[in-house]
Motif scaffolding. Sequence first.
Motif, PDB file in Angstrom:
ATOM      1  N   UNK A   1      17.606   7.161  -7.561  1.00  0.00           N
ATOM      2  CA  UNK A   1      18.043   8.223  -8.476  1.00  0.00           C
ATOM      3  C   UNK A   1      17.206   9.487  -8.273  1.00  0.00           C
ATOM      4  N   UNK A   2      17.866  10.632  -8.433  1.00  0.00           N
ATOM      5  CA  UNK A   2      17.179  11.934  -8.444  1.00  0.00           C
ATOM      6  C   UNK A   2      16.301  12.161  -7.221  1.00  0.00           C
ATOM      7  N   UNK A   3      16.889  11.972  -6.073  1.00  0.00           N
ATOM      8  CA  UNK A   3      16.178  12.267  -4.827  1.00  0.00           C
ATOM      9  C   UNK A   3      16.782  13.538  -4.231  1.00  0.00           C
ATOM     10  N   UNK A   4      15.938  14.516  -3.960  1.00  0.00           N
ATOM     11  CA  UNK A   4      16.368  15.720  -3.231  1.00  0.00           C
ATOM     12  C   UNK A   4      16.004  15.534  -1.773  1.00  0.00           C
ATOM     13  N   UNK A   5      16.958  15.818  -0.908  1.00  0.00           N
ATOM     14  CA  UNK A   5      16.690  15.670   0.520  1.00  0.00           C
ATOM     15  C   UNK A   5      16.516  17.037   1.162  1.00  0.00           C
TER      16      UNK A   5
ATOM     17  N   UNK B   1      13.052  10.555  -8.525  1.00  0.00           N
ATOM     18  CA  UNK B   1      12.481  11.891  -8.774  1.00  0.00           C
ATOM     19  C   UNK B   1      11.557  12.366  -7.658  1.00  0.00           C
ATOM     20  N   UNK B   2      12.005  12.267  -6.438  1.00  0.00           N
ATOM     21  CA  UNK B   2      11.171  12.684  -5.314  1.00  0.00           C
ATOM     22  C   UNK B   2      11.981  13.594  -4.380  1.00  0.00           C
ATOM     23  N   UNK B   3      11.244  14.297  -3.502  1.00  0.00           N
ATOM     24  CA  UNK B   3      11.868  15.094  -2.444  1.00  0.00           C
ATOM     25  C   UNK B   3      11.519  14.447  -1.112  1.00  0.00           C
ATOM     26  N   UNK B   4      12.528  14.292  -0.257  1.00  0.00           N
ATOM     27  CA  UNK B   4      12.341  13.497   0.960  1.00  0.00           C
ATOM     28  C   UNK B   4      12.857  14.239   2.188  1.00  0.00           C
ATOM     29  N   UNK B   5      12.076  14.230   3.257  1.00  0.00           N
ATOM     30  CA  UNK B   5      12.517  14.759   4.543  1.00  0.00           C
ATOM     31  C   UNK B   5      12.386  13.694   5.618  1.00  0.00           C
ATOM     32  N   UNK B   6      13.089  13.919   6.737  1.00  0.00           N
ATOM     33  CA  UNK B   6      13.124  12.890   7.782  1.00  0.00           C
ATOM     34  C   UNK B   6      12.823  13.465   9.155  1.00  0.00           C
ATOM     35  N   UNK B   7      12.195  12.655   9.969  1.00  0.00           N
ATOM     36  CA  UNK B   7      12.023  12.925  11.388  1.00  0.00           C
ATOM     37  C   UNK B   7      12.557  11.699  12.123  1.00  0.00           C
ATOM     38  N   UNK B   8      13.428  11.941  13.081  1.00  0.00           N
ATOM     39  CA  UNK B   8      13.954  10.800  13.831  1.00  0.00           C
ATOM     40  C   UNK B   8      13.593  10.957  15.301  1.00  0.00           C
TER      41      UNK B   8
ATOM     42  N   UNK C   1       0.841  -1.203   0.000  1.00  0.00           N
ATOM     43  CA  UNK C   1       0.000   0.000   0.000  1.00  0.00           C
ATOM     44  C   UNK C   1       0.880   1.259   0.000  1.00  0.00           C
ATOM     45  N   UNK C   2       1.931   1.237   0.790  1.00  0.00           N
ATOM     46  CA  UNK C   2       2.789   2.422   0.921  1.00  0.00           C
ATOM     47  C   UNK C   2       3.659   2.582  -0.332  1.00  0.00           C
ATOM     48  N   UNK C   3       4.091   1.472  -0.907  1.00  0.00           N
ATOM     49  CA  UNK C   3       4.834   1.546  -2.186  1.00  0.00           C
ATOM     50  C   UNK C   3       3.949   2.219  -3.243  1.00  0.00           C
ATOM     51  N   UNK C   4       2.683   1.838  -3.284  1.00  0.00           N
ATOM     52  CA  UNK C   4       1.762   2.447  -4.259  1.00  0.00           C
ATOM     53  C   UNK C   4       1.631   3.942  -3.995  1.00  0.00           C
ATOM     54  N   UNK C   5       1.521   4.325  -2.732  1.00  0.00           N
ATOM     55  CA  UNK C   5       1.434   5.760  -2.402  1.00  0.00           C
ATOM     56  C   UNK C   5       2.714   6.483  -2.795  1.00  0.00           C
ATOM     57  N   UNK C   6       3.841   5.802  -2.688  1.00  0.00           N
ATOM     58  CA  UNK C   6       5.114   6.414  -3.059  1.00  0.00           C
ATOM     59  C   UNK C   6       5.161   6.730  -4.556  1.00  0.00           C
ATOM     60  N   UNK C   7       4.552   5.858  -5.365  1.00  0.00           N
ATOM     61  CA  UNK C   7       4.500   6.136  -6.807  1.00  0.00           C
ATOM     62  C   UNK C   7       3.546   7.290  -7.110  1.00  0.00           C
ATOM     63  N   UNK C   8       2.610   7.550  -6.212  1.00  0.00           N
ATOM     64  CA  UNK C   8       1.599   8.582  -6.446  1.00  0.00           C
ATOM     65  C   UNK C   8       2.083   9.973  -6.005  1.00  0.00           C
ATOM     66  N   UNK C   9       2.780  10.029  -4.870  1.00  0.00           N
ATOM     67  CA  UNK C   9       3.092  11.325  -4.237  1.00  0.00           C
ATOM     68  C   UNK C   9       4.432  11.879  -4.695  1.00  0.00           C
ATOM     69  N   UNK C  10       4.529  13.202  -4.679  1.00  0.00           N
ATOM     70  CA  UNK C  10       5.768  13.861  -5.110  1.00  0.00           C
ATOM     71  C   UNK C  10       6.785  14.008  -3.985  1.00  0.00           C
ATOM     72  N   UNK C  11       6.314  14.082  -2.761  1.00  0.00           N
ATOM     73  CA  UNK C  11       7.185  14.349  -1.620  1.00  0.00           C
ATOM     74  C   UNK C  11       6.945  13.293  -0.536  1.00  0.00           C
ATOM     75  N   UNK C  12       8.019  12.949   0.159  1.00  0.00           N
ATOM     76  CA  UNK C  12       7.900  11.938   1.226  1.00  0.00           C
ATOM     77  C   UNK C  12       8.427  12.517   2.534  1.00  0.00           C
TER      78      UNK C  12
END
Length: 399
Positions: free
Chosen positions: A363-367, A336-343, A296-307
């Motif tokens: 590939x092509x991930x902006x953090x 081709x996504x933008x990703x942020x983190x909370x730890x 389910x989350x993999x599918x959402x990852x293909x849908x959304x631009x930012x994580x």
Amino acid sequence: MYCIRNVTEDLYWVGANDRRLALFEGVYDVPQGVSYNSYLLTDDKTVLFDTVDHAVQDVFFENIRHVLAGRALDYIVITHMEPDHSSALHKLLTMYPDATVVCSAKAKTMIAQFFETLEFNSIVVDESSVLETGKHKFNFLAAPMIHWPEVLMAYEPSSGILFSADAFGHFGALNGALFADEVDFVAEYMNEARRYYCNIVGKYGAQVQALFKKLADRTVNMICPLHGFVWRKNIETILDKYALWSTYRPEERSVLIAYASVYGNTANAADYVASRLFENGIRAYVYDVSVTSASEIIAAAFKCSHFVFASTTYNNGIFVSMENLLHDIVAHNIQNRTVGFIQNGSWAPTSAKLMRELLSQCKNIDFIEEAVSIRSALKEKQQEELDTFTNVLISLLQN
Ligand code: FEO
């Protein structure tokens, strides 16, 4: 009792549904079941396109017997040898030993691998071959890795029918409907089409693009996949999605927020960020990675631009369910996504750095440079830090 449907005047759906299967391929939950499609053409020659999973073979055999109505079965075209479509082949060939299997060279090798003692008539075909059956002539399109290397789709130029193997299918049983236009596909089935594609074929976007090139100079009026509905109208509904998914372009400017939280404190941060996003008119999807299936989350990852990935630190690493998910995302070639983190970590928070290292393989991930770091529980004094993180995300989404 047979249960069939006409696809065209001389083509019949003779497949079957399985609503009892818990895990498709032993991995993917299928709460709405799955269909195994097989098609039988009654031209001058009779031609069966693929078989079904042995779990549903009894009704499948009845369907074939009914449509043949005493005629011989001349050809069995195998477009894909994965056992969900071929495990009934052995028994079928004992029932129709004079039938000739038409398949790729790789598929023929696989038949021998799966059914060691099976002897059968065969014609090995490739993209230069033509199978004439009377009114119809079939060409073949190699589609390696959609979803196995042996796949050879069949195409009938005069009618524009494409037998597309796994491509353009979806999870979910056919509940009487056969054609996508008989239901509200986008509202009722697109999520399962996305979950099916992204998890089964998502890694092989380049191969799907290669298929699109082969189809570019062919007219496709109908798609007959091995799972899910037949497409005869508005085919672009599914083709357009495949064009996005196979090039790893998001469908939406929206945020996937996936969190791993042992005692609810990391979940608290995830909910806070989601609330701020919605307040700013941005769609977010929040998942507890220990609860929601990875597919389910993999599918959402293909849908959304930012994580946003939010994880507690566990055994000096990433929490296990989050680590598994991130490995899965890397394996599915997301780009081709933008990703942020909370730890989070009560004494040594390290999960943000480790999550970033893992996703650096894509590939092509902006953090987003600054991760939010929580010690045990989120406190109001951290609101500014969390707001700064969320505002960076909002400004990226609004640009
Ligand atoms: Fe539906 Fe790749 O088998």
